[in-house]
Design a protein around this motif. Structure first.
Motif, PDB file in Angstrom:
ATOM      1  N   ASP A 210     -18.614  24.964  49.841  1.00 14.79           N
ATOM      2  CA  ASP A 210     -19.854  24.305  49.412  1.00 14.79           C
ATOM      3  C   ASP A 210     -21.078  25.101  49.844  1.00 14.79           C
ATOM      4  O   ASP A 210     -22.051  25.229  49.083  1.00 14.79           O
ATOM      5  CB  ASP A 210     -19.919  22.865  49.930  1.00 14.79           C
ATOM      6  CG  ASP A 210     -19.833  22.763  51.440  1.00 14.79           C
ATOM      7  OD1 ASP A 210     -19.291  23.683  52.085  1.00 14.79           O
ATOM      8  OD2 ASP A 210     -20.309  21.744  51.991  1.00 14.79           O
ATOM      9  N   ARG A 211     -21.040  25.662  51.052  1.00 17.83           N
ATOM     10  CA  ARG A 211     -22.169  26.477  51.517  1.00 17.83           C
ATOM     11  C   ARG A 211     -22.290  27.748  50.675  1.00 17.83           C
ATOM     12  O   ARG A 211     -23.406  28.165  50.328  1.00 17.83           O
ATOM     13  CB  ARG A 211     -21.986  26.843  52.993  1.00 17.83           C
ATOM     14  CG  ARG A 211     -21.990  25.667  53.940  1.00 17.83           C
ATOM     15  CD  ARG A 211     -22.020  26.136  55.383  1.00 17.83           C
ATOM     16  NE  ARG A 211     -21.805  25.052  56.331  1.00 17.83           N
ATOM     17  CZ  ARG A 211     -22.358  24.997  57.532  1.00 17.83           C
ATOM     18  NH1 ARG A 211     -23.167  25.945  57.949  1.00 17.83           N
ATOM     19  NH2 ARG A 211     -22.104  23.988  58.340  1.00 17.83           N
ATOM     20  N   LEU A 212     -21.167  28.360  50.376  1.00 18.49           N
ATOM     21  CA  LEU A 212     -21.192  29.603  49.601  1.00 18.49           C
ATOM     22  C   LEU A 212     -21.662  29.358  48.176  1.00 18.49           C
ATOM     23  O   LEU A 212     -22.380  30.189  47.601  1.00 18.49           O
ATOM     24  CB  LEU A 212     -19.815  30.257  49.600  1.00 18.49           C
ATOM     25  CG  LEU A 212     -19.339  30.763  50.965  1.00 18.49           C
ATOM     26  CD1 LEU A 212     -17.899  31.224  50.883  1.00 18.49           C
ATOM     27  CD2 LEU A 212     -20.241  31.888  51.477  1.00 18.49           C
ATOM     28  N   GLU A 213     -21.295  28.227  47.602  1.00 18.14           N
ATOM     29  CA  GLU A 213     -21.768  27.901  46.255  1.00 18.14           C
ATOM     30  C   GLU A 213     -23.289  27.771  46.235  1.00 18.14           C
ATOM     31  O   GLU A 213     -23.956  28.269  45.325  1.00 18.14           O
ATOM     32  CB  GLU A 213     -21.124  26.604  45.763  1.00 18.14           C
ATOM     33  CG  GLU A 213     -19.672  26.782  45.334  1.00 18.14           C
ATOM     34  CD  GLU A 213     -18.995  25.468  44.995  1.00 18.14           C
ATOM     35  OE1 GLU A 213     -19.433  24.408  45.512  1.00 18.14           O
ATOM     36  OE2 GLU A 213     -18.025  25.490  44.201  1.00 18.14           O
ATOM     37  N   ARG A 214     -23.850  27.111  47.234  1.00 18.40           N
ATOM     38  CA  ARG A 214     -25.313  26.965  47.309  1.00 18.40           C
ATOM     39  C   ARG A 214     -25.994  28.321  47.478  1.00 18.40           C
ATOM     40  O   ARG A 214     -27.023  28.594  46.859  1.00 18.40           O
ATOM     41  CB  ARG A 214     -25.715  26.053  48.465  1.00 18.40           C
ATOM     42  CG  ARG A 214     -25.363  24.593  48.265  1.00 18.40           C
ATOM     43  CD  ARG A 214     -26.068  23.722  49.278  1.00 18.40           C
ATOM     44  NE  ARG A 214     -27.497  23.645  48.997  1.00 18.40           N
ATOM     45  CZ  ARG A 214     -28.442  23.547  49.937  1.00 18.40           C
ATOM     46  NH1 ARG A 214     -28.117  23.562  51.218  1.00 18.40           N
ATOM     47  NH2 ARG A 214     -29.721  23.464  49.594  1.00 18.40           N
ATOM     48  N   ALA A 215     -25.409  29.169  48.325  1.00 22.52           N
ATOM     49  CA  ALA A 215     -25.988  30.498  48.531  1.00 22.52           C
ATOM     50  C   ALA A 215     -25.925  31.312  47.245  1.00 22.52           C
ATOM     51  O   ALA A 215     -26.901  31.993  46.872  1.00 22.52           O
ATOM     52  CB  ALA A 215     -25.248  31.216  49.655  1.00 22.52           C
ATOM     53  N   ALA A 216     -24.804  31.234  46.543  1.00 22.21           N
ATOM     54  CA  ALA A 216     -24.646  31.998  45.303  1.00 22.21           C
ATOM     55  C   ALA A 216     -25.611  31.517  44.231  1.00 22.21           C
ATOM     56  O   ALA A 216     -26.207  32.329  43.503  1.00 22.21           O
ATOM     57  CB  ALA A 216     -23.203  31.892  44.809  1.00 22.21           C
ATOM     58  N   GLU A 217     -25.790  30.204  44.142  1.00 23.09           N
ATOM     59  CA  GLU A 217     -26.699  29.637  43.136  1.00 23.09           C
ATOM     60  C   GLU A 217     -28.133  30.081  43.354  1.00 23.09           C
ATOM     61  O   GLU A 217     -28.894  30.254  42.399  1.00 23.09           O
ATOM     62  CB  GLU A 217     -26.637  28.107  43.176  1.00 23.09           C
ATOM     63  CG  GLU A 217     -25.358  27.512  42.618  1.00 23.09           C
ATOM     64  CD  GLU A 217     -25.198  26.045  42.990  1.00 23.09           C
ATOM     65  OE1 GLU A 217     -26.122  25.489  43.631  1.00 23.09           O
ATOM     66  OE2 GLU A 217     -24.140  25.471  42.656  1.00 23.09           O
ATOM     67  N   SER A 218     -28.508  30.285  44.623  1.00 20.57           N
ATOM     68  CA  SER A 218     -29.902  30.640  44.920  1.00 20.57           C
ATOM     69  C   SER A 218     -30.247  32.037  44.428  1.00 20.57           C
ATOM     70  O   SER A 218     -31.406  32.305  44.091  1.00 20.57           O
ATOM     71  CB  SER A 218     -30.159  30.554  46.432  1.00 20.57           C
ATOM     72  OG  SER A 218     -29.575  31.656  47.110  1.00 20.57           O
ATOM     73  N   GLY A 219     -29.262  32.933  44.412  1.00 18.78           N
ATOM     74  CA  GLY A 219     -29.533  34.325  44.053  1.00 18.78           C
ATOM     75  C   GLY A 219     -30.241  35.108  45.138  1.00 18.78           C
ATOM     76  O   GLY A 219     -30.559  36.287  44.961  1.00 18.78           O
ATOM     77  N   ASP A 220     -30.493  34.461  46.289  1.00 18.76           N
ATOM     78  CA  ASP A 220     -31.204  35.121  47.391  1.00 18.76           C
ATOM     79  C   ASP A 220     -30.236  35.935  48.240  1.00 18.76           C
ATOM     80  O   ASP A 220     -29.026  35.714  48.219  1.00 18.76           O
ATOM     81  CB  ASP A 220     -31.877  34.069  48.280  1.00 18.76           C
ATOM     82  CG  ASP A 220     -32.981  33.314  47.557  1.00 18.76           C
ATOM     83  OD1 ASP A 220     -33.590  33.902  46.642  1.00 18.76           O
ATOM     84  OD2 ASP A 220     -33.224  32.134  47.911  1.00 18.76           O
ATOM     85  N   PRO A 221     -30.770  36.867  49.035  1.00 17.16           N
ATOM     86  CA  PRO A 221     -29.905  37.619  49.944  1.00 17.16           C
ATOM     87  C   PRO A 221     -29.196  36.693  50.928  1.00 17.16           C
ATOM     88  O   PRO A 221     -29.781  35.734  51.446  1.00 17.16           O
ATOM     89  CB  PRO A 221     -30.883  38.545  50.677  1.00 17.16           C
ATOM     90  CG  PRO A 221     -32.052  38.683  49.745  1.00 17.16           C
ATOM     91  CD  PRO A 221     -32.169  37.350  49.080  1.00 17.16           C
ATOM     92  N   GLU A 255     -16.108  33.721  39.131  1.00 17.47           N
ATOM     93  CA  GLU A 255     -17.070  34.602  38.453  1.00 17.47           C
ATOM     94  C   GLU A 255     -18.414  34.664  39.191  1.00 17.47           C
ATOM     95  O   GLU A 255     -19.482  34.733  38.573  1.00 17.47           O
ATOM     96  CB  GLU A 255     -17.259  34.174  36.989  1.00 17.47           C
ATOM     97  CG  GLU A 255     -15.959  34.270  36.188  1.00 17.47           C
ATOM     98  CD  GLU A 255     -16.140  33.972  34.717  1.00 17.47           C
ATOM     99  OE1 GLU A 255     -17.205  33.455  34.336  1.00 17.47           O
ATOM    100  OE2 GLU A 255     -15.203  34.281  33.949  1.00 17.47           O
ATOM    101  N   LEU A 256     -18.327  34.663  40.517  1.00 18.47           N
ATOM    102  CA  LEU A 256     -19.515  34.826  41.351  1.00 18.47           C
ATOM    103  C   LEU A 256     -19.606  36.269  41.856  1.00 18.47           C
ATOM    104  O   LEU A 256     -19.935  36.539  43.005  1.00 18.47           O
ATOM    105  CB  LEU A 256     -19.471  33.837  42.529  1.00 18.47           C
ATOM    106  CG  LEU A 256     -19.477  32.356  42.148  1.00 18.47           C
ATOM    107  CD1 LEU A 256     -19.283  31.478  43.383  1.00 18.47           C
ATOM    108  CD2 LEU A 256     -20.778  31.987  41.428  1.00 18.47           C
TER     109      LEU A 256
END
Length: 282
Positions: A210-221, A255-256
């Motif tokens: 869940d944390r990784l999904e949020r990080a990936a969605e943000s597109g931020d470093p 597909e991330l």
């Protein structure tokens, strides 16, 4: 197991060849596709060191450096040491050993000075500091913030990153501003054990889906980590060494791919100045 075509970096874990799995944990990481590690020294008292001055930390740091050298013999990429003073030391000094908060601050700042010597010599990559993640007195809190600001001054002088252990939060803008005031770029301040989003520093995200999904969605470093503690008495503590490569496989399956590139190539380059592709020998 199918070969991964990307570098895989665990940004924050501990290795203990005396009381834990040590290099066997590195083999587990590598066998699943892991390539690179940032190995953070354990708290000084876990090594039996009750520090009263900066020189007392040398044994802790040198054990970490030696362990990284052994890890490099196993990894298809490489490992780097991250050295510093765990912010929980302030409580050990004040509550158990009778130091005043300013005296505890001085010991911890001296420990950071000792860690900085290794960074300056090229024997470590970055510093580790922070402040308690639990309730403390106002005097201890202020002493801890002064320790952290000292770490930022050292980071600015050395042009290196500073990993932080702090309270759980998604906003450390003020802390990033302190780093900038000291002369650091805020991107070189890294919050370990981060959630999927973070204002201010670069988040080192705990590798839960869940944390990784949020990080990936943000597109931020962002970076990925396990905070593996490598303690035989706490075998399931935090996440195991296989977790980051497993999560990378999962992310690629979802597909991330862009997020994997951000976490394992772009952000390590921008924060630490390391090239996880060039240092990959497999």
């Amino acid at each position: 197991m199918e070969h991964l075509e990307t570098p895989v970096l665990d940004n924050h874990l501990h290795l203990d060849r005396t009381h834990g799995r040590g290099i066997d944990a590195v083999r587990d990481f590598a066998n699943l596709g892991g390539t690179h590690l940032l190995v953070v020294n354990k708290p000084s008292w876990h090594h039996g060191v009750e520090a009263t001055e900066g020189a007392d930390f040398h044994a802790v740091f040198e054990e970490t450096i030696d362990t990284v050298a052994a890890a490099n013999d196993v990894l298809p990429g490489r490992a780097w040491p991250v050295l510093g003073v765990h912010p929980g030391l302030v409580s050990r000094l004040v509550e158990e050993r009778g130091f005043t908060p300013p005296e505890a601050r001085d010991v911890m700042q001296a420990g950071l000075d000792a860690a900085a010597e290794y960074v300056a010599a090229g024997d470590a990559l970055a510093l580790k500091s922070g402040r308690p993640h639990y309730e403390v007195s106002e005097a201890v809190w202020e002493a801890s913030n002064e320790v952290m600001r000292h770490a930022f001054s050292l980071g600015a002088d050395l042009d290196c990153a500073v990993q932080l252990h702090t309270e759980a939060t998604e906003d450390l803008t003020e802390v990033a501003e302190w780093a900038e005031a000291a002369g650091m770029e805020r991107k070189k301040v890294v919050k370990h054990y981060a959630a999927g989003r973070l204002a201010g520093p670069t988040p080192s995200v705990m590798s839960e889906k869940d944390r990784l999904e949020r990080a990936a969605e943000s597109g931020d470093p962002f970076l990925m980590e396990t905070d593996f503690v490598d303690d035989a008495d706490r075998p399931g503590a935090v996440l195991g060494p296989k977790t980051v490569p497993r999560r990378v496989r999962w992310m690629l399956g979802e597909e991330l791919d862009d997020a994997v590139e951000i976490a394992h190539v772009e952000t390590p380059r921008d924060v630490y100045g390391i090239d996880t592709r060039e240092t990959l020998t497999r």
